[in-house]
Write a protein that holds these residues in place. Structure first.
Motif, PDB file in Angstrom:
ATOM      1  N   SER A  95       0.831  -1.208   0.000  1.00  0.00           N
ATOM      2  CA  SER A  95       0.000   0.000   0.000  1.00  0.00           C
ATOM      3  C   SER A  95       0.864   1.256   0.000  1.00  0.00           C
ATOM      4  O   SER A  95       0.511   2.261  -0.636  1.00  0.00           O
ATOM      5  N   PHE A  96       2.012   1.211   0.690  1.00  0.00           N
ATOM      6  CA  PHE A  96       2.920   2.363   0.691  1.00  0.00           C
ATOM      7  C   PHE A  96       3.481   2.587  -0.715  1.00  0.00           C
ATOM      8  O   PHE A  96       3.528   3.719  -1.209  1.00  0.00           O
ATOM      9  N   VAL A  97       3.890   1.512  -1.375  1.00  0.00           N
ATOM     10  CA  VAL A  97       4.450   1.615  -2.724  1.00  0.00           C
ATOM     11  C   VAL A  97       3.410   2.171  -3.693  1.00  0.00           C
ATOM     12  O   VAL A  97       3.705   3.050  -4.515  1.00  0.00           O
ATOM     13  N   LYS A  98       2.178   1.692  -3.600  1.00  0.00           N
ATOM     14  CA  LYS A  98       1.114   2.191  -4.479  1.00  0.00           C
ATOM     15  C   LYS A  98       0.864   3.674  -4.242  1.00  0.00           C
ATOM     16  O   LYS A  98       0.652   4.442  -5.190  1.00  0.00           O
ATOM     17  N   GLY A  99       0.894   4.072  -2.966  1.00  0.00           N
ATOM     18  CA  GLY A  99       0.692   5.475  -2.650  1.00  0.00           C
ATOM     19  C   GLY A  99       1.756   6.365  -3.250  1.00  0.00           C
ATOM     20  O   GLY A  99       1.470   7.475  -3.729  1.00  0.00           O
ATOM     21  N   VAL A 100       2.999   5.889  -3.260  1.00  0.00           N
ATOM     22  CA  VAL A 100       4.103   6.644  -3.864  1.00  0.00           C
ATOM     23  C   VAL A 100       3.913   6.746  -5.370  1.00  0.00           C
ATOM     24  O   VAL A 100       4.019   7.828  -5.966  1.00  0.00           O
ATOM     25  N   LEU A 101       3.630   5.634  -6.015  1.00  0.00           N
ATOM     26  CA  LEU A 101       3.490   5.612  -7.472  1.00  0.00           C
ATOM     27  C   LEU A 101       2.331   6.479  -7.968  1.00  0.00           C
ATOM     28  O   LEU A 101       2.394   7.035  -9.065  1.00  0.00           O
ATOM     29  N   ASP A 102       1.300   6.604  -7.151  1.00  0.00           N
ATOM     30  CA  ASP A 102       0.108   7.355  -7.580  1.00  0.00           C
ATOM     31  C   ASP A 102       0.194   8.846  -7.275  1.00  0.00           C
ATOM     32  O   ASP A 102      -0.662   9.609  -7.726  1.00  0.00           O
ATOM     33  N   ALA A 111      -1.727  17.928  -6.795  1.00  0.00           N
ATOM     34  CA  ALA A 111      -3.048  17.494  -7.236  1.00  0.00           C
ATOM     35  C   ALA A 111      -4.130  18.147  -6.386  1.00  0.00           C
ATOM     36  O   ALA A 111      -3.959  18.348  -5.182  1.00  0.00           O
ATOM     37  N   TYR A 112      -5.238  18.456  -7.021  1.00  0.00           N
ATOM     38  CA  TYR A 112      -6.398  18.960  -6.290  1.00  0.00           C
ATOM     39  C   TYR A 112      -7.627  18.156  -6.722  1.00  0.00           C
ATOM     40  O   TYR A 112      -7.878  17.981  -7.905  1.00  0.00           O
ATOM     41  N   GLY A 113      -8.362  17.645  -5.729  1.00  0.00           N
ATOM     42  CA  GLY A 113      -9.555  16.855  -6.031  1.00  0.00           C
ATOM     43  C   GLY A 113      -9.246  15.393  -6.279  1.00  0.00           C
ATOM     44  O   GLY A 113     -10.045  14.699  -6.915  1.00  0.00           O
ATOM     45  N   ARG A 114      -8.089  14.919  -5.784  1.00  0.00           N
ATOM     46  CA  ARG A 114      -7.718  13.508  -6.003  1.00  0.00           C
ATOM     47  C   ARG A 114      -8.569  12.573  -5.147  1.00  0.00           C
ATOM     48  O   ARG A 114      -8.759  11.413  -5.481  1.00  0.00           O
ATOM     49  N   ARG A 115      -9.057  13.086  -4.034  1.00  0.00           N
ATOM     50  CA  ARG A 115      -9.951  12.324  -3.156  1.00  0.00           C
ATOM     51  C   ARG A 115     -11.176  13.167  -2.843  1.00  0.00           C
ATOM     52  O   ARG A 115     -11.090  14.382  -2.757  1.00  0.00           O
ATOM     53  N   LYS A 116     -12.284  12.491  -2.677  1.00  0.00           N
ATOM     54  CA  LYS A 116     -13.530  13.199  -2.443  1.00  0.00           C
ATOM     55  C   LYS A 116     -14.380  12.436  -1.438  1.00  0.00           C
ATOM     56  O   LYS A 116     -14.471  11.213  -1.491  1.00  0.00           O
ATOM     57  N   ASN A 117     -14.968  13.180  -0.501  1.00  0.00           N
ATOM     58  CA  ASN A 117     -15.895  12.566   0.447  1.00  0.00           C
ATOM     59  C   ASN A 117     -17.234  12.342  -0.235  1.00  0.00           C
ATOM     60  O   ASN A 117     -17.819  13.283  -0.791  1.00  0.00           O
ATOM     61  N   SER A 132     -10.716   9.463 -10.497  1.00  0.00           N
ATOM     62  CA  SER A 132      -9.877   9.181 -11.665  1.00  0.00           C
ATOM     63  C   SER A 132      -9.467  10.464 -12.379  1.00  0.00           C
ATOM     64  O   SER A 132      -8.404  10.539 -13.000  1.00  0.00           O
ATOM     65  N   ASP A 133     -10.302  11.492 -12.296  1.00  0.00           N
ATOM     66  CA  ASP A 133      -9.993  12.782 -12.924  1.00  0.00           C
ATOM     67  C   ASP A 133      -9.822  13.840 -11.848  1.00  0.00           C
ATOM     68  O   ASP A 133     -10.686  13.997 -10.972  1.00  0.00           O
ATOM     69  N   TYR A 134      -8.729  14.565 -11.919  1.00  0.00           N
ATOM     70  CA  TYR A 134      -8.470  15.629 -10.950  1.00  0.00           C
ATOM     71  C   TYR A 134      -7.525  16.645 -11.584  1.00  0.00           C
ATOM     72  O   TYR A 134      -6.913  16.391 -12.619  1.00  0.00           O
ATOM     73  N   MET A 135      -7.436  17.793 -10.950  1.00  0.00           N
ATOM     74  CA  MET A 135      -6.611  18.880 -11.480  1.00  0.00           C
ATOM     75  C   MET A 135      -5.166  18.726 -11.022  1.00  0.00           C
ATOM     76  O   MET A 135      -4.894  18.348  -9.886  1.00  0.00           O
ATOM     77  N   LEU A 136      -4.227  19.014 -11.938  1.00  0.00           N
ATOM     78  CA  LEU A 136      -2.799  19.000 -11.627  1.00  0.00           C
ATOM     79  C   LEU A 136      -2.220  20.388 -11.861  1.00  0.00           C
ATOM     80  O   LEU A 136      -2.456  20.997 -12.905  1.00  0.00           O
ATOM     81  N   TYR A 137      -1.479  20.854 -10.865  1.00  0.00           N
ATOM     82  CA  TYR A 137      -0.859  22.178 -10.979  1.00  0.00           C
ATOM     83  C   TYR A 137       0.651  22.055 -10.744  1.00  0.00           C
ATOM     84  O   TYR A 137       1.112  21.148 -10.038  1.00  0.00           O
TER      85      TYR A 137
END
Length: 267
Positions: A95-102, A111-117, A132-137
């Motif tokens: 899970s740590f490795v996946k978190g890094v890769l993503d 990233a903004y909006g990568r997770r949503k309640n 799956s879709d989010y803003m990248l700055y």
């Protein structure tokens, strides 16, 4: 009603402020991701952690190792994860490795909006859902890897990563997953199934059981607890399905745990 409207206004203003901060390339608060440290509220590369981030991306892009394989490789080669506020284990997990890769932060993006309640239908609670879709700055922090490497890893994750859908025994649920604890190492136990075919091509009846998560060395620990065969010897003594009605009674959990303990440490 007035209080709810006020709360919604505050939430809207807060989210707008966070999005504006992301547009400016500034860290939005919270713990710094592994590989970085916070200095005056801004991200700076933590040199003692950045090597691990680079290794993870290199192994994922240039080898056939997946998240589990990379975590095992790091643990087996003596690498230790620095303990910090949001990382309490010194070993690496899938899970740590996946978190890094993503996480695009490692290529200099925010990233903004990568997770949503999102609300759970029929309940007052909500849960966090990855988008799956989010803003990248563009961030003002230094990148640990190139954007090319991150996108290559990200595309590979999207192509190879998928959720396995349950196709057998659809009416069966492992209701004790996350409740049972390994009597040897104390780790959580999860449900598994033994499914075999007969010589004529038909299938034997599915055999369900619980296994210690450390049996697969998911986070650097390898537990030697072997309970499947021992549990068969006690199957007749275990609480049978429906014995306590629709719910799992506390006494049933205690009996299951006692049997698991006796199977591992016979008198």
């Amino acid at each position: 009603a007035v209080a709810e409207i006020e709360r919604e206004n505050i939430r809207t203003q807060t989210m707008a402020g966070r999005e504006q901060k992301a547009r400016e390339g500034k860290w939005n608060g919270g713990f710094a991701p592994y590989g970085y440290k916070l200095v005056d509220g801004q991200l700076q590369i933590a040199e003692d952690e950045a090597e691990i981030i680079q290794l993870i991306f290199d192994k994922y892009i240039h080898t056939n190792l997946g998240a589990n394989g990379i975590a095992s490789w790091l643990n087996q080669h003596g690498y230790k994860k620095k303990k910090r506020q949001n990382n309490t284990l010194s070993s690496f997990s899938a899970s740590f490795v996946k978190g890094v890769l993503d996480n695009p932060v490692y290529c200099g993006k925010l990233a903004y909006g990568r997770r949503k309640n999102e609300k759970i239908p029929g309940k007052r609670d909500s849960h966090i859902v990855k988008q799956s879709d989010y803003m990248l700055y563009d961030g003002i922090h230094d990148a640990i890897i190139s954007e090319t490497d991150w996108r290559e890893a990200h595309n590979k994750r999207r192509e190879s990563g998928f959720k396995r859908e349950k196709t057998h025994s659809l009416d069966h649920e492992h209701i004790l997953s996350g409740i049972l604890r390994c009597p040897v190492c104390g780790a959580g136990m999860y449900g598994n199934v033994n499914r075999k075919k007969k010589p004529d091509g038909s299938s034997y009846r599915d055999y369900f059981y619980y296994v210690c998560k450390h049996r697969r060395e998911v986070d650097g620990h390898l537990c030697d607890y072997r309970r499947q065969a021992a549990l068969r010897r006690h199957r007749q003594e275990l609480p049978q399905p429906g014995a306590c009605g629709a719910c799992v009674h506390v006494c049933c959990l205690r009996r299951v745990y006692d049997h698991l303990g006796r199977a591992q440490h016979p008198a």
